[in-house]
Design an enzyme around this catalytic site. Sequence first.
Site, PDB file in Angstrom:
ATOM      1  N   GLU A  18      -1.407  -9.099   3.247  1.00 50.06           N
ATOM      2  CA  GLU A  18      -1.261  -9.662   4.607  1.00 50.06           C
ATOM      3  C   GLU A  18      -2.608 -10.035   5.232  1.00 50.06           C
ATOM      4  O   GLU A  18      -2.651 -10.814   6.178  1.00 50.06           O
ATOM      5  CB  GLU A  18      -0.498  -8.675   5.513  1.00 50.06           C
ATOM      6  CG  GLU A  18      -1.228  -7.381   5.882  1.00 50.06           C
ATOM      7  CD  GLU A  18      -1.013  -6.248   4.894  1.00 50.06           C
ATOM      8  OE1 GLU A  18      -0.665  -6.536   3.717  1.00 50.06           O
ATOM      9  OE2 GLU A  18      -1.201  -5.070   5.272  1.00 50.06           O
ATOM     10  N   HIS A  26      -3.519  -5.047   0.385  1.00 56.48           N
ATOM     11  CA  HIS A  26      -2.936  -5.604   1.622  1.00 56.48           C
ATOM     12  C   HIS A  26      -2.989  -7.130   1.601  1.00 56.48           C
ATOM     13  O   HIS A  26      -3.902  -7.727   2.188  1.00 56.48           O
ATOM     14  CB  HIS A  26      -3.709  -5.071   2.839  1.00 56.48           C
ATOM     15  CG  HIS A  26      -3.480  -3.616   3.071  1.00 56.48           C
ATOM     16  ND1 HIS A  26      -2.410  -3.145   3.798  1.00 56.48           N
ATOM     17  CD2 HIS A  26      -4.155  -2.533   2.636  1.00 56.48           C
ATOM     18  CE1 HIS A  26      -2.455  -1.820   3.823  1.00 56.48           C
ATOM     19  NE2 HIS A  26      -3.499  -1.429   3.130  1.00 56.48           N
ATOM     20  N   CYS A  48       0.831  -1.208   0.000  1.00 57.04           N
ATOM     21  CA  CYS A  48       0.000   0.000   0.000  1.00 57.04           C
ATOM     22  C   CYS A  48       0.872   1.268   0.000  1.00 57.04           C
ATOM     23  O   CYS A  48       1.410   1.623  -1.035  1.00 57.04           O
ATOM     24  CB  CYS A  48      -0.981  -0.057   1.159  1.00 57.04           C
ATOM     25  SG  CYS A  48      -2.428   0.956   0.852  1.00 57.04           S
TER      26      CYS A  48
END
Length: 545
Positions: A519, A517, A386
């Site tokens: 993650e 993202h 990001c």
Amino acid sequence: MSKYIFVMGGVMSGVGKGIAAASIGKILTSKGFKVTALKIDPYLNVDAGTMNPVEHGEVFVTEDGDETDQDIGNYERFLDTNIYRDNYMTSGRVYQAVINRERNLEYGGKCVEAVPHIPYEVIDRINRAMEKVEAEIAIIEIGGTVGEFQNVLYLEAARMLKFKNPGDVAFVMVSYLPVPGNLGEMKTKPTQMAVRAINEVGIQPDFLLCRSTHEVDAPRREKLALFCNVQPENVVSAPDVKSVYDIPVNFEKENLGNKILKVLGLEPRQQDLVEWRAFIDKVNSVTVPVKIGIVGKYFESGDFILSDAYISVIESLKYAAWHNDRKPEIEWINSDIYEKDPEQLSELNNYDCLVVPGGFGSRGIEGKIKAIQFARENKIPYLGLCYGMQLATIEFARHVCGLADAHTTEINPHTLNPVIHIIPEQAVKLANNQYGNTMRLGAYPCILKEGSLARDLYQSTEISERHRHRYEFNLAYKQKMEEHGLVFSGLSPDGQLTEIIELPKDQHPFFIGVQFHPEMKSRPLRPHPLFFGLVKAGIDAVKSL
Ligand code: GLN
């Protein structure tokens, strides 16, 4: 079938209620039940999106774009399932719904009161969340600690649910048992007092999970059982562990899953935790380290260093390391240091790979840009998430394309080279002070370029990833950047939004920036391909030296 397990905290916060709830979910899923998990946060914020990550930890984003507490991330990772908006409650959200309903005359002229209407709303939401994913069991974590004013209405909801469905509700209290250094003895009194506090609101815990630095020994187990009114076999020892992923296995050593099922009138349907145990064995057996640096800024809180703001990034890196048969050694590097002392940049050579995670605002970003430049020039595998992608494009524009003042308009609205600029709809929202849950949020599709590193890693042409941002790459600079060698390897299906940039595979072992993202979607048994690829590139780079 609808069964409910409430997880509540006693004595103090931060003792791992979320992980305990997630671990119970993991165990029951592995025994063949369809489980979902919910979090209730008693604060008045409607969601976690407006809170400072240093104080509150990471803002987790769901597929459907909710901005939640990090515990929802724990649930997704442990249960290996997606959790949706209805699974996250805050007082702000619950009160807002009740008040809106009152304004719409949906209570038919009744006096609308905190009790019972707030608990009813809570119970409705729990049932709605269960229906959405056809869950048989819901685990509901009530934030805060018993005895606080703030969570009383949620405890009242739990009590009402138990009153109406006595055989379908179990109460689990996660408590802390201190072992004061000067005494060297585990003290049970704070937990006894916490159980008394919860008894006052009409709830009797079925289980006590005893968090401590030590195991609970037999005399203390007896004492807790007797004074807390909990069967001795339901007093469960939960000492500190090396890795949170050990916790489901540890709970199972005391047969917690079957004991909870028994309270709910259920029997296990299948053997449990088979794959998980194999994963834990790997986690506990890897010895060769891989050194990963996270260059960020949300670490310091007074005299303490906290890593909660980046928990999903850290966990994703761990999975990537473990599945590459390496022991993760993750260090946080405060990017401010490179602004004060660029000499220190050379220490980045000590890392096998680097990550610049998401972020907002100006503090530390020139340091991050310097770190990214160092990773690019010294061929250190790099993953930008990001803001980490936006800053990578700014770095490239400044140092490769010669646009010295290239910037994001988030920081410099007057730059002559706004390489990153605001998404047009976002500008309208900011102008109207609409900050809450208004970013570009949740899952969006992305098309990957043939022959790119991203395409190789994902092994797919179309992917979907979660977002949380207001700014984007300015397409006016695309041609110039491409002429200088930057690859735009992931775009939104209409080609209007840049989702992934990378350096050509023959010029850098691994240099990728993603507007999303990843993650948020990495799971213990299924590491995300970008994190896996980053760590692998770091390992391969060492091998080729
Ligand atoms: N501040 C940037 C934006 O709003 C990046 C956001 C992030 O890293 N999550 O676009």
